[in-house]
Write an enzyme that holds these catalytic residues in place. Sequence first.
Site, PDB file in Angstrom:
ATOM      1  N   LYS A 118       0.126   4.263  -0.251  1.00 48.99           N
ATOM      2  CA  LYS A 118      -0.471   5.465   0.352  1.00 48.99           C
ATOM      3  C   LYS A 118      -0.163   6.682  -0.544  1.00 48.99           C
ATOM      4  O   LYS A 118      -0.221   6.553  -1.764  1.00 48.99           O
ATOM      5  CB  LYS A 118       0.023   5.619   1.796  1.00 48.99           C
ATOM      6  N   SER A 164       3.113  -2.731  10.189  1.00 43.63           N
ATOM      7  CA  SER A 164       4.561  -2.867  10.385  1.00 43.63           C
ATOM      8  C   SER A 164       5.094  -4.237   9.987  1.00 43.63           C
ATOM      9  O   SER A 164       6.030  -4.744  10.609  1.00 43.63           O
ATOM     10  CB  SER A 164       4.946  -2.525  11.838  1.00 43.63           C
ATOM     11  N   GLU A 200      -5.794  -5.097  10.005  1.00 44.73           N
ATOM     12  CA  GLU A 200      -4.748  -4.114  10.277  1.00 44.73           C
ATOM     13  C   GLU A 200      -5.017  -3.447  11.623  1.00 44.73           C
ATOM     14  O   GLU A 200      -5.786  -2.479  11.690  1.00 44.73           O
ATOM     15  CB  GLU A 200      -4.730  -3.043   9.179  1.00 44.73           C
ATOM     16  N   GLY A 223       2.393   1.786  10.872  1.00 50.94           N
ATOM     17  CA  GLY A 223       3.398   2.852  10.808  1.00 50.94           C
ATOM     18  C   GLY A 223       4.093   3.126  12.130  1.00 50.94           C
ATOM     19  O   GLY A 223       4.770   4.140  12.274  1.00 50.94           O
ATOM     20  N   ASN A 280       0.878  -1.169   0.000  1.00 50.40           N
ATOM     21  CA  ASN A 280       0.000   0.000   0.000  1.00 50.40           C
ATOM     22  C   ASN A 280       0.912   1.214   0.000  1.00 50.40           C
ATOM     23  O   ASN A 280       1.526   1.528   1.019  1.00 50.40           O
ATOM     24  CB  ASN A 280      -0.903  -0.018   1.241  1.00 50.40           C
ATOM     25  N   GLU A 306      -6.863   4.708   7.859  1.00 48.69           N
ATOM     26  CA  GLU A 306      -6.580   6.135   7.632  1.00 48.69           C
ATOM     27  C   GLU A 306      -7.788   6.822   6.998  1.00 48.69           C
ATOM     28  O   GLU A 306      -8.066   7.985   7.278  1.00 48.69           O
ATOM     29  CB  GLU A 306      -5.320   6.281   6.754  1.00 48.69           C
ATOM     30  N   HIS A 313      -9.569   1.433   4.661  1.00 47.47           N
ATOM     31  CA  HIS A 313      -8.307   1.550   5.407  1.00 47.47           C
ATOM     32  C   HIS A 313      -8.534   2.442   6.625  1.00 47.47           C
ATOM     33  O   HIS A 313      -9.298   3.413   6.560  1.00 47.47           O
ATOM     34  CB  HIS A 313      -7.221   2.137   4.500  1.00 47.47           C
TER      35      HIS A 313
END
Length: 255
Positions: free
Chosen positions: A11, A216, A170, A176, A9, A99, A97
Amino acid sequence: MRKKFIAGNWKMHKLRSETRSFFDELRDQISDASVFGRVDVAFGVPATLFDEALKARPQGVKILAQNCHFEPQGAFTGELSTAMLQDAKVHGSIIGHSERRQYYAETSQAVGKKWDALVKQGLLPCVCVGETRPERDSGRTVDVIRQQIDDSLSQVAKTSLTSEFIIAYEPVWAIGTGLTATPQMAQEVHQFIRAHLSQKVGHEIADRCRILYGGSMNAANAKELLSMPDIDGGLVGGASLKAVDFSKIILAASV
Ligand code: 13P
């Protein structure tokens, strides 16, 4: 036996020239082209890179969007419909996602509508779910995941469920941060997701569904995570940006 699925991904990263050099480096790292037949490899890329990524990818590698809209067309400034994605020749889309849930208030119901719209367009949905740190700390992980899945499924037509979909677990606290769920922690949730899917949509579909771990994942921890029985691949952020790192994850999945 489910074939492993490793997705990067990207991003909001990379320009077109960087996309070309990434795929050149990936080919240098993985000279045996049969690897891309043994493991499914995909990249979720910004829409500005669809064309370049489709041209530069090794054969068999799928290119995904990172989001889509569920309406077929209309006054939705800045959005892309599933027909537009198909027209651009991408293979599917990451949806839900964390985010997008966090910064753009995307709900699980909206994610379900996107899932349905993608399938109806012949595209592959990669549906993300995951709990936050406070949710895990208060012992609510599986409740949160169950709710996310159920709210999304409520918007997916029964006929759409027979088409392939991918779930990505996730944990938000692992994205991250360099903190990875241990293989056991991830396996526990993956097993729950499969069992829950089995109840909701039947054993056959649940058994076929590939459930990816994201958060991660890197060259050092991929092998152990991927050795767990219900971890069928990875959705990789940071470590997918460099071909040297990402190729190691692909190779770990291709054994
Ligand atoms: P990181 O691998 O950078 O933790 O990101 C995971 C992710 O969000 C993939 O969708």
